[in-house]
Design a protein around this motif. Structure first.
Motif, PDB file in Angstrom:
ATOM      1  N   ASN A 120      62.077   6.227  82.379  1.00 30.84           N
ATOM      2  CA  ASN A 120      63.218   5.381  82.285  1.00 30.84           C
ATOM      3  C   ASN A 120      62.533   3.917  81.691  1.00 30.84           C
ATOM      4  O   ASN A 120      63.136   2.906  82.063  1.00 30.84           O
ATOM      5  CB  ASN A 120      63.868   4.911  83.575  1.00 30.84           C
ATOM      6  N   GLY A 121      61.962   3.974  80.695  1.00 30.15           N
ATOM      7  CA  GLY A 121      61.243   2.836  79.945  1.00 30.15           C
ATOM      8  C   GLY A 121      60.296   2.119  80.501  1.00 30.15           C
ATOM      9  O   GLY A 121      60.032   1.097  80.153  1.00 30.15           O
ATOM     10  N   ARG A 122      59.747   2.599  81.572  1.00 32.23           N
ATOM     11  CA  ARG A 122      58.509   1.767  82.288  1.00 32.23           C
ATOM     12  C   ARG A 122      57.350   2.262  81.486  1.00 32.23           C
ATOM     13  O   ARG A 122      57.049   2.998  80.579  1.00 32.23           O
ATOM     14  CB  ARG A 122      58.282   2.515  83.645  1.00 32.23           C
ATOM     15  N   SER A 123      56.433   1.180  81.511  1.00 36.48           N
ATOM     16  CA  SER A 123      55.014   1.257  81.054  1.00 36.48           C
ATOM     17  C   SER A 123      54.010   1.125  82.038  1.00 36.48           C
ATOM     18  O   SER A 123      54.129   0.569  83.287  1.00 36.48           O
ATOM     19  CB  SER A 123      54.950  -0.324  80.297  1.00 36.48           C
ATOM     20  N   LEU A 124      53.001   2.202  81.868  1.00 37.13           N
ATOM     21  CA  LEU A 124      52.034   2.045  82.970  1.00 37.13           C
ATOM     22  C   LEU A 124      50.825   1.608  82.624  1.00 37.13           C
ATOM     23  O   LEU A 124      50.476   1.596  81.372  1.00 37.13           O
ATOM     24  CB  LEU A 124      51.824   3.844  83.175  1.00 37.13           C
ATOM     25  N   GLU A 125      49.894   1.216  83.829  1.00 41.82           N
ATOM     26  CA  GLU A 125      48.532   0.674  83.593  1.00 41.82           C
ATOM     27  C   GLU A 125      47.891   1.852  83.523  1.00 41.82           C
ATOM     28  O   GLU A 125      48.139   2.960  84.094  1.00 41.82           O
ATOM     29  CB  GLU A 125      48.265   0.135  84.866  1.00 41.82           C
ATOM     30  N   TRP A 126      46.745   1.910  82.328  1.00 40.61           N
ATOM     31  CA  TRP A 126      45.809   2.991  82.181  1.00 40.61           C
ATOM     32  C   TRP A 126      44.483   2.258  82.328  1.00 40.61           C
ATOM     33  O   TRP A 126      43.806   1.975  81.222  1.00 40.61           O
ATOM     34  CB  TRP A 126      46.166   3.656  80.759  1.00 40.61           C
ATOM     35  N   PRO A 127      43.862   2.086  83.566  1.00 42.91           N
ATOM     36  CA  PRO A 127      42.489   1.596  83.431  1.00 42.91           C
ATOM     37  C   PRO A 127      41.477   2.531  82.799  1.00 42.91           C
ATOM     38  O   PRO A 127      41.636   3.939  83.085  1.00 42.91           O
ATOM     39  CB  PRO A 127      42.157   1.649  85.100  1.00 42.91           C
ATOM     40  N   ARG A 128      40.324   2.174  82.244  1.00 46.53           N
ATOM     41  CA  ARG A 128      39.469   2.853  81.737  1.00 46.53           C
ATOM     42  C   ARG A 128      38.123   2.082  81.818  1.00 46.53           C
ATOM     43  O   ARG A 128      38.078   0.972  81.662  1.00 46.53           O
ATOM     44  CB  ARG A 128      39.660   3.236  80.043  1.00 46.53           C
TER      45      ARG A 128
END
Length: 533
Positions: free
Chosen positions: A71-79
């Motif tokens: 639904n248009g959300r952006s997620l954090e992707w730790p690396r």
């Protein structure tokens, strides 16, 4: 500077390669890492991921593009951006996946990657405190141990899952993955055993291994169709070149490895030309085929105190710290989850298709502190999603992060699996002894009807998060979309390989750190076999 082998990226696979390739003093190895040394003390305390995730000193802090499936959300992707890579930040969970995962890789044209081929590599890497057997090793560099902490709420979850009809499995990395039980973790004497601790520390004093930190690799230098050198920028901004007499191995991970290939002119021609990059090899699959595990996190408030209560006061935190200081025990030794389950959403399935991570605490986001009330978390993820995303360049400047387009929940199977996973979690919560400990369902709301498919799917689209297992963007195979062959050599470019989770043709059915280390072991064998002294 000259070397025989250059390894780009000191993550889970890169540390293995640096160790194995430099074991022979006649091989000169240079290991380049964009991050710094693993000196942050929170890296080495198991529960320290609460402090290191989202910390730009050690985390790339990537974010996805807004995703229609969420639904248009952006997620954090730790690396991880530090020696050890993501193995220095992750939740420490030691999971290999299912034998069928690797047999499928082999059936897709990747000879040498079946379960019978890779099991010896898992065993070679492993030092399991339970000892050696048919499935486990006890002489390897990577320490694997049982949890040093127990909590009644996670014990109750395991009992309730059994009451719901799922059997207990003491070893999900053994003969069969299916069932419920407790995680093992990559720890040694109550401290994190990252790939840097396991593989780099024993090799650090070798005169033929040079480890260069704060080295941001900008491109691979090609002469004709052969990779001959790596260009990197140091902390001060000065540009350096390292030449490779034999091979360059990219171990930057699922985001960085395809980005570096594209910046070097290896990738989909149309995308490279869009950014003014000269095309050296038109490999359409670079950055494609990306898969990740998407988790739904259900939170239940409890009548009894949980770890939330223990960390809510200064006195509670002091007791936890003292326990760790005195005998390396207690909550500070805890991995990201205590209990697990590998279950089937449909009985006719050959293998489990969902995995549980059960925690005796709850938090809106790892790294942002526990909730202020008594609660525990049931996280459930689909093991083999069909949805595939991609990494795309945002710029020809390597300092600009690429675009991460995950494309979550874009197939009917994925939608149905996440809904049924949530429903299974809610059903388990209705069984003793867990039900007597729960005061109320907090996420999702008790008002959400378990029979309402559309409402449950919409809740998932609004509330799921990555469990941080991106894979597949430099796919191994011999089809037109493959980036590397079964020996991990980049198609069309000599002297260049990729060895990290990006080479997975399909994501494994579980957490990805142990497979990444196995890939490093396999890659080192392949490189040494192809470069006899």
């Amino acid at each position: 500077m000259d070397a025989d082998f250059i390894v780009v990226g000191a993550g889970s696979a890169g540390c293995v390669l640096a160790n194995r390739l430099s074991a022979n003093p006649r091989n000169k190895v240079v290991l380049l890492e964009a991050g710094g040394r693993d000196w942050n003390p929170w890296i080495h305390i198991p529960v320290g991921y609460f402090k290191t995730i989202h910390n730009p000193a050690v985390d790339w802090c990537y974010k996805t593009e807004p995703d229609p499936g969420l639904n248009g959300r952006s997620l954090e992707w730790p690396r991880g951006k530090v020696l050890g890579g993501s193995s220095s930040l992750n939740g420490l969970l030691y999971v290999r996946g299912q034998p069928q995962d690797y047999d499928r890789w082999r059936q897709m044209g990747n000879a040498g990657w079946g379960w019978d081929d890779v099991l010896p590599l898992f065993k070679r890497a492993e030092k399991n405190e339970r000892g050696a057997d048919e499935f486990h090793g006890d002489q390897g560099p990577l320490s694997v141990s049982d949890m040093r902490v127990q909590r009644p709420i996670t014990d109750a979850w395991v009992a309730a899952a059994q009451a719901a009809g799922y059997h207990f499995n003491p070893d999900y990395n053994g003969a069969d993955q299916e069932g419920v039980g407790f995680f093992q973790l990559t720890a040694r004497n109550g401290r994190r055993c990252s790939a840097a601790v396991a593989y780099l520390n024993p090799a650090r004093q070798r005169g033929n291994l040079e480890i260069i930190t704060h080295a941001q690799v900008e491109k691979i230098v090609l002469e004709g169709q052969r990779a001959v050198a790596v260009q990197y920028k140091d902390k001060s901004g000065a540009v350096h070149t390292v030449r490779a007499g034999k091979e360059i191995i990219l171990s930057g991970g699922t985001i960085n490895s395809p980005q570096l290939l594209m910046l070097s002119g290896i990738g989909e021609a149309e995308q490279l030309q869009e950014h003014g990059i000269d095309v050296k090899a038109d490999l359409k699959g670079v950055g494609k085929n990306m898969q990740d595990h998407l988790q739904a996190r259900l939170v239940y408030k409890t009548h009894e105190p949980t770890l939330n209560n223990e960390v809510s006061s200064l006195l509670g935190r002091a007791k936890i710290g003292l326990k760790y200081m005195l005998n390396r025990s207690g909550p500070m030794t805890m991995a990201a989850s205590l209990a697990t389950g590998f279950l089937k959403t449909r009985p006719e399935m050959e293998t489990p298709d969902i995995q549980f991570h059960v925690q005796p605490l709850s938090a809106e986001n790892p790294g942002k502190g526990a909730d202020k009330f008594s609660a525990f978390t049931m996280s459930v993820c689909q093991l083999r999603p069909e949805s595939k995303g991609e990494i795309r360049l945002a710029s020809s400047d390597g300092a600009v992060y690429p675009r991460i387009i995950p494309n979550y929940l874009s197939t009917e199977t994925d939608c149905r699996t996440v809904v049924e996973g949530v429903n299974i979690a809610r059903r388990i919560a209705r069984h003793a002894p867990l039900t007597s400990k729960i005061s109320t369902e907090f996420r999702p709301s008790p008002d959400l009807d378990i029979e309402d498919y559309d409402a449950t799917l919409d809740w998932a689209r609004n509330n799921t998060a990555s469990i941080y297992h991106p894979t597949g963007t430099c796919k191994m195979g011999d089809d037109p979309s493959a980036v590397v062959d079964a020996r991990l050599r980049v198609h069309g470019i000599a002297g260049l390989r990729v060895a990290d989770c990006s080479i997975m043709p399909e994501i494994v059915s579980g957490n990805t750190n142990a497979p990444a280390i196995m890939i490093g072991e396999k890659a080192s064998d392949l490189v040494l076999a192809d470069n006899p002294l």
